[in-house]
Design an enzyme around this catalytic site. Structure first.
Site, PDB file in Angstrom:
ATOM      1  N   HIS A  74      11.680 -10.186  -7.737  1.00  0.00           N
ATOM      2  CA  HIS A  74      10.899 -10.407  -6.524  1.00  0.00           C
ATOM      3  C   HIS A  74      11.689  -9.920  -5.316  1.00  0.00           C
ATOM      4  O   HIS A  74      12.849 -10.301  -5.120  1.00  0.00           O
ATOM      5  CB  HIS A  74      10.566 -11.890  -6.366  1.00  0.00           C
ATOM      6  CG  HIS A  74       9.696 -12.177  -5.178  1.00  0.00           C
ATOM      7  ND1 HIS A  74       8.320 -12.114  -5.232  1.00  0.00           N
ATOM      8  CD2 HIS A  74      10.022 -12.519  -3.905  1.00  0.00           C
ATOM      9  CE1 HIS A  74       7.823 -12.413  -4.040  1.00  0.00           C
ATOM     10  NE2 HIS A  74       8.834 -12.662  -3.216  1.00  0.00           N
ATOM     11  N   CYS A  81       6.692  -8.736  -6.368  1.00  0.00           N
ATOM     12  CA  CYS A  81       7.524  -8.451  -7.534  1.00  0.00           C
ATOM     13  C   CYS A  81       7.487  -6.956  -7.818  1.00  0.00           C
ATOM     14  O   CYS A  81       6.409  -6.340  -7.814  1.00  0.00           O
ATOM     15  CB  CYS A  81       7.039  -9.234  -8.748  1.00  0.00           C
ATOM     16  SG  CYS A  81       7.434 -10.999  -8.686  1.00  0.00           S
ATOM     17  N   HIS A  88      16.406  -3.066  -2.167  1.00  0.00           N
ATOM     18  CA  HIS A  88      15.564  -2.711  -1.021  1.00  0.00           C
ATOM     19  C   HIS A  88      16.412  -1.896  -0.056  1.00  0.00           C
ATOM     20  O   HIS A  88      17.417  -2.383   0.466  1.00  0.00           O
ATOM     21  CB  HIS A  88      15.013  -3.953  -0.329  1.00  0.00           C
ATOM     22  CG  HIS A  88      14.041  -3.624   0.765  1.00  0.00           C
ATOM     23  ND1 HIS A  88      12.682  -3.488   0.546  1.00  0.00           N
ATOM     24  CD2 HIS A  88      14.236  -3.374   2.090  1.00  0.00           C
ATOM     25  CE1 HIS A  88      12.087  -3.184   1.676  1.00  0.00           C
ATOM     26  NE2 HIS A  88      13.002  -3.107   2.629  1.00  0.00           N
ATOM     27  N   CYS A  89      15.995  -0.660   0.181  1.00  0.00           N
ATOM     28  CA  CYS A  89      16.787   0.268   0.993  1.00  0.00           C
ATOM     29  C   CYS A  89      16.259   0.301   2.429  1.00  0.00           C
ATOM     30  O   CYS A  89      15.109   0.709   2.661  1.00  0.00           O
ATOM     31  CB  CYS A  89      16.740   1.671   0.381  1.00  0.00           C
ATOM     32  SG  CYS A  89      17.741   2.873   1.285  1.00  0.00           S
TER      33      CYS A  89
END
Length: 268
Positions: A74, A81, A88-89
């Protein structure tokens, strides 16, 4: 002319991969695995139980109210999800996962080559700047700034790209590198490691001609992933089977042993 051709090829590939990394949305688990636990089809439940927590429960997300397949996590930023989530960039403002991990790797690779090409072509003019051959003051500042930025980004991207190449060679995600996935036999960072070539194929696909292009060609659907085959010494099922065979041999009825001894005596 040759410099311009190479420059624009790298520039197009750089922009193309960046575009795909930004605008390729992460994929959520499919509808087949969104049912509550009691209503999971037997086949899907059996596949998910291949990798489970020590409690032998199927992974479930309370916030999304869906079942999380293998390697799914998630993302608090995307509030969803993501299948085979890596991280996470913030640079691409997107979650890197199963749908765009290939594009992200190519983006890093072409960014690295782009910075290296700019630094290499500007370096000789930078030497002329120090030797006093350049007389234009504005051009001196532009060359110095361009070389500094290109080298700075090249060094930072080199470490980041090298780290992700190492992850791909081991078939791990960034999350799995920090927290090993838990199998029925316990945590194992190499649980999905299938070998160098197969690990590359899971990310880039089987068609090698498409490996360097930002075209979706990864294997599978992101829900189920093949696992590394355990050796017979570590596989508890095989160990039990061998033990059962040994117990069966030891517990043979005595009559069969007497009959075999009589047969040998008759032959002699």
């Amino acid at each position: 002319v040759a410099y311009l051709v190479v420059f624009h090829i790298l520039f197009v590939l750089f922009v193309w991969t960046y575009w795909k990394s930004v605008f390729t949305l992460p994929i959520q688990p499919g509808k087949k695995v969104r049912e509550p636990t009691p209503f999971i089809p037997c086949k899907i439940k059996a596949e998910m139980l291949k990798r489970t927590q020590k409690s032998f429960r199927i992974r479930f997300c309370d916030r999304c109210q869906l079942i999380k397949p293998d390697r799914c996590h998630h993302c608090s930023v995307c509030a969803m999800c993501v299948l085979k989530m890596d991280h996470h960039c913030p640079w691409v403002n997107n979650c890197i996962g199963f749908s765009n991990y290939k594009f992200f790797l190519l983006f890093l690779a072409y960014s690295l080559l782009y910075c290296l090409y700019i630094a290499a072509t500007v370096f000789k003019y930078f030497i002329k700047y120090w030797t006093g051959e350049l007389t234009n003051g504005r051009s001196k500042f532009h060359i110095l700034f361009l070389l500094f930025v290109a080298v700075m980004f090249f060094v930072s991207l080199m470490f980041l790209f090298g780290y992700h190449c190492w992850l791909v060679s081991r078939n791990r995600s960034t999350l799995e590198a920090f927290s090993a996935p838990v199998f029925q036999n316990g945590p194992d960072k190499n649980g999905f490691n299938l070998g160098f070539v197969k690990n590359l194929q899971q990310v880039f696909g089987e068609e090698k001609k498409l490996w360097l292009l930002p075209i979706a060609s990864s294997q599978g659907d992101g829900h189920f992933f093949p696992m590394r085959t355990l050796s017979e010494a570590r596989n508890p099922l095989l160990t039990n089977e061998e033990q059962w065979e040994e117990d069966g041999i030891d517990e043979e009825p005595q009559g069969s042993g007497e009959a075999s001894s009589l047969a040998i005596e008759r032959e002699t």
